[in-house]
Design a protein around this motif. Structure first.
Motif, mmCIF file in Angstrom:
data_model
loop_
_atom_site.group_PDB
_atom_site.id
_atom_site.type_symbol
_atom_site.label_atom_id
_atom_site.label_comp_id
_atom_site.label_asym_id
_atom_site.label_seq_id
_atom_site.Cartn_x
_atom_site.Cartn_y
_atom_site.Cartn_z
ATOM 1 N N ILE A 125 -3.945 2.779 -1.807
ATOM 2 C CA ILE A 125 -4.439 4.153 -1.785
ATOM 3 C C ILE A 125 -5.794 4.195 -2.462
ATOM 4 C CG2 ILE A 125 -4.011 6.512 -2.574
ATOM 5 C CD1 ILE A 125 -0.983 5.774 -2.531
ATOM 6 N N ARG A 126 -6.763 4.821 -1.800
ATOM 7 C CA ARG A 126 -8.120 4.935 -2.353
ATOM 8 C C ARG A 126 -8.217 6.227 -3.166
ATOM 9 N NH1 ARG A 126 -12.158 1.398 -2.952
ATOM 10 N NH2 ARG A 126 -12.033 0.760 -0.745
ATOM 11 N N GLY A 127 -8.258 6.087 -4.478
ATOM 12 C CA GLY A 127 -8.388 7.240 -5.350
ATOM 13 C C GLY A 127 -7.274 7.311 -6.376
ATOM 14 N N GLY A 128 -7.294 8.372 -7.190
ATOM 15 C CA GLY A 128 -6.304 8.484 -8.249
ATOM 16 C C GLY A 128 -6.496 7.394 -9.289
ATOM 17 N N ILE A 129 -5.390 6.733 -9.676
ATOM 18 C CA ILE A 129 -5.482 5.626 -10.649
ATOM 19 C C ILE A 129 -4.677 4.439 -10.129
ATOM 20 C CG2 ILE A 129 -5.258 4.909 -13.050
ATOM 21 C CD1 ILE A 129 -5.225 7.786 -13.899
ATOM 22 N N PRO A 130 -5.271 3.568 -9.310
ATOM 23 C CA PRO A 130 -4.599 2.315 -8.957
ATOM 24 C C PRO A 130 -4.416 1.425 -10.197
ATOM 25 C CG PRO A 130 -6.452 2.764 -7.489
ATOM 26 C CD PRO A 130 -6.557 3.723 -8.631
ATOM 27 N N ILE A 131 -3.294 0.733 -10.248
ATOM 28 C CA ILE A 131 -3.018 -0.217 -11.331
ATOM 29 C C ILE A 131 -3.412 -1.611 -10.864
ATOM 30 C CG2 ILE A 131 -1.195 -1.310 -12.688
ATOM 31 C CD1 ILE A 131 0.256 1.410 -12.684
ATOM 32 N N CYS A 132 -4.423 -2.174 -11.503
ATOM 33 C CA CYS A 132 -4.903 -3.525 -11.177
ATOM 34 C C CYS A 132 -4.220 -4.510 -12.127
ATOM 35 C CB CYS A 132 -6.427 -3.601 -11.323
ATOM 36 S SG CYS A 132 -7.321 -2.383 -10.332
ATOM 37 N N TRP A 133 -3.389 -5.395 -11.582
ATOM 38 C CA TRP A 133 -2.605 -6.331 -12.407
ATOM 39 C C TRP A 133 -2.041 -7.419 -11.505
ATOM 40 C CZ3 TRP A 133 2.288 -8.366 -12.687
ATOM 41 C CH2 TRP A 133 2.659 -8.927 -13.920
ATOM 42 N N PRO A 134 -1.951 -8.679 -11.935
ATOM 43 C CA PRO A 134 -2.301 -9.243 -13.239
ATOM 44 C C PRO A 134 -3.718 -9.851 -13.284
ATOM 45 C CG PRO A 134 -1.004 -10.824 -12.006
ATOM 46 C CD PRO A 134 -1.183 -9.623 -11.113
ATOM 47 N N TRP A 135 -4.553 -9.408 -12.382
ATOM 48 C CA TRP A 135 -5.965 -9.760 -12.495
ATOM 49 C C TRP A 135 -6.794 -8.597 -11.978
ATOM 50 C CZ3 TRP A 135 -2.778 -12.510 -9.045
ATOM 51 C CH2 TRP A 135 -3.016 -12.295 -7.681
ATOM 52 N N PHE A 136 -8.021 -8.528 -12.478
ATOM 53 C CA PHE A 136 -8.961 -7.503 -12.034
ATOM 54 C C PHE A 136 -10.038 -8.173 -11.179
ATOM 55 C CE2 PHE A 136 -13.014 -5.301 -12.480
ATOM 56 C CZ PHE A 136 -12.668 -4.038 -12.033
ATOM 57 N N GLY A 137 -10.385 -7.526 -10.064
ATOM 58 C CA GLY A 137 -11.421 -8.066 -9.194
ATOM 59 C C GLY A 137 -10.880 -9.153 -8.287
ATOM 60 N N MET A 138 -11.765 -10.061 -7.865
ATOM 61 C CA MET A 138 -11.370 -11.156 -6.991
ATOM 62 C C MET A 138 -10.724 -12.272 -7.796
ATOM 63 S SD MET A 138 -12.121 -10.232 -3.936
ATOM 64 C CE MET A 138 -11.895 -11.810 -3.092
ATOM 65 N N HIS A 139 -9.663 -12.849 -7.240
ATOM 66 C CA HIS A 139 -9.032 -14.015 -7.844
ATOM 67 C C HIS A 139 -9.829 -15.258 -7.472
ATOM 68 C CE1 HIS A 139 -5.888 -17.025 -8.695
ATOM 69 N NE2 HIS A 139 -5.402 -16.121 -9.531
ATOM 70 N N ALA A 140 -9.643 -16.332 -8.240
ATOM 71 C CA ALA A 140 -10.292 -17.604 -7.908
ATOM 72 C C ALA A 140 -9.866 -18.087 -6.524
ATOM 73 C CB ALA A 140 -9.959 -18.651 -8.972
#
Length: 284
Positions: A60-75
């Motif tokens: 879902i685009r918006g609100g508060i997505p929970i980013c876990w257990p990494w933020f951004g792109m993974h290796a």
């Protein structure tokens, strides 16, 4: 006191509808993601895209997505951006409602589908405390017999009305990295947005203010010394999914985080809680 009701979106996603004397809110079980929060008598605090399709398995685009257990792109570039928690189905395990707030606890059960990404025994919960303020805590407990390390973020989208009339304060002397460049020192306390912005701050004070035509939004954090300030601006907006070309004009992300040297390391049986508090400080 109000109501807390489980409902089904027409496209198949279950959500929790909250309506009390203090606020209205909506939290989807997918991702334990709140996408609407409105204190009674005030403007909605969170931004959400009108292009969302609310499909099972689609973020879902918006609100508060929970980013876990990494933020951004993974290796590993084949793994999902910002982790897998935001597209998993969480369980609503506790509901408490009283005269002052609604308290909801969601838990994520790790299973065979997540084992590839996270082969550790971890208890993960998200606690929402909703009144005229929104408080969200992400609670990690290491149940394994080995130390674990992870990064995470509460990817908060705010409804700001007009990016050209927006500024943010509370950033002076923090360190930041942007587009893999830095670290730099943020000399000015005040920030305005005039281009694509993706600043990952560390050594950041625990409270910032977002100055908008609708009023001042206060955003504070606990157990976090890092945050991300993001607006995709014109060109990137055309490439984003579930995002209209002109959506950048009405939103900003300021994300409570544990990233870079603020990532979390937990010994067996240790617990870490990342919390963000969001409220209207003033309204017109």
């Amino acid at each position: 006191m109000g109501s807390v009701t489980t409902k089904m979106h027409e496209n198949g996603l279950e959500y929790i509808d909250i309506d009390t004397q203090h606020c209205q809110a909506r939290i989807f079980k997918q991702g334990a993601q709140i996408d609407f929060f409105k204190p009674k008598g005030q403007q909605p605090l969170l931004w959400r895209s009108s292009d969302n399709d609310y499909q099972v398995g689609s973020a879902i685009r918006g609100g508060i997505p929970i980013c876990w257990p990494w933020f951004g792109m993974h290796a590993n570039p084949d793994w999902p951006q910002h982790g897998f928690a935001r597209t998993q189905i969480w369980q609503l395990s506790e509901v408490n409602i009283n005269e002052t707030e609604v308290d909801l606890l969601f838990t994520l059960t790790l299973n065979d589908s997540t084992q590839e990404y996270w082969p550790h025994r971890t208890q993960l919960s998200a606690r929402f405390r909703l009144s005229d303020t929104l408080s969200l805590s992400l609670i990690n407990t290491n149940l394994d017999d080995k130390t674990i390390t992870f990064s995470q973020a509460l990817h908060s989208y705010f409804s700001i009305g007009d990016i050209h009339q927006f500024s943010a304060t509370g950033f002076g002397q923090a360190q930041f990295i942007e587009f893999n460049q830095g670290p730099f020192t943020q000399e000015q306390d005040n920030l305005v947005i005039t281009q694509e912005t993706d600043k990952v701050f560390t050594q950041l004070r625990p409270l910032q203010q977002l100055h908008t035509p609708k009023g001042i939004i206060e955003v504070s954090r606990q157990n976090s010394h890092s945050a991300i300030l993001w607006n995709p601006w014109i060109e990137k907006s055309t490439r984003l999914s579930r995002f209209r070309d002109d959506d950048y004009l009405s939103m900003i992300c300021l994300e409570a985080a544990n990233v870079l040297d603020d990532s979390v390391t937990l010994a067996p049986n240790e617990t870490h809680t990342l919390t963000t508090h969001i409220r209207w400080q003033t309204t017109p």
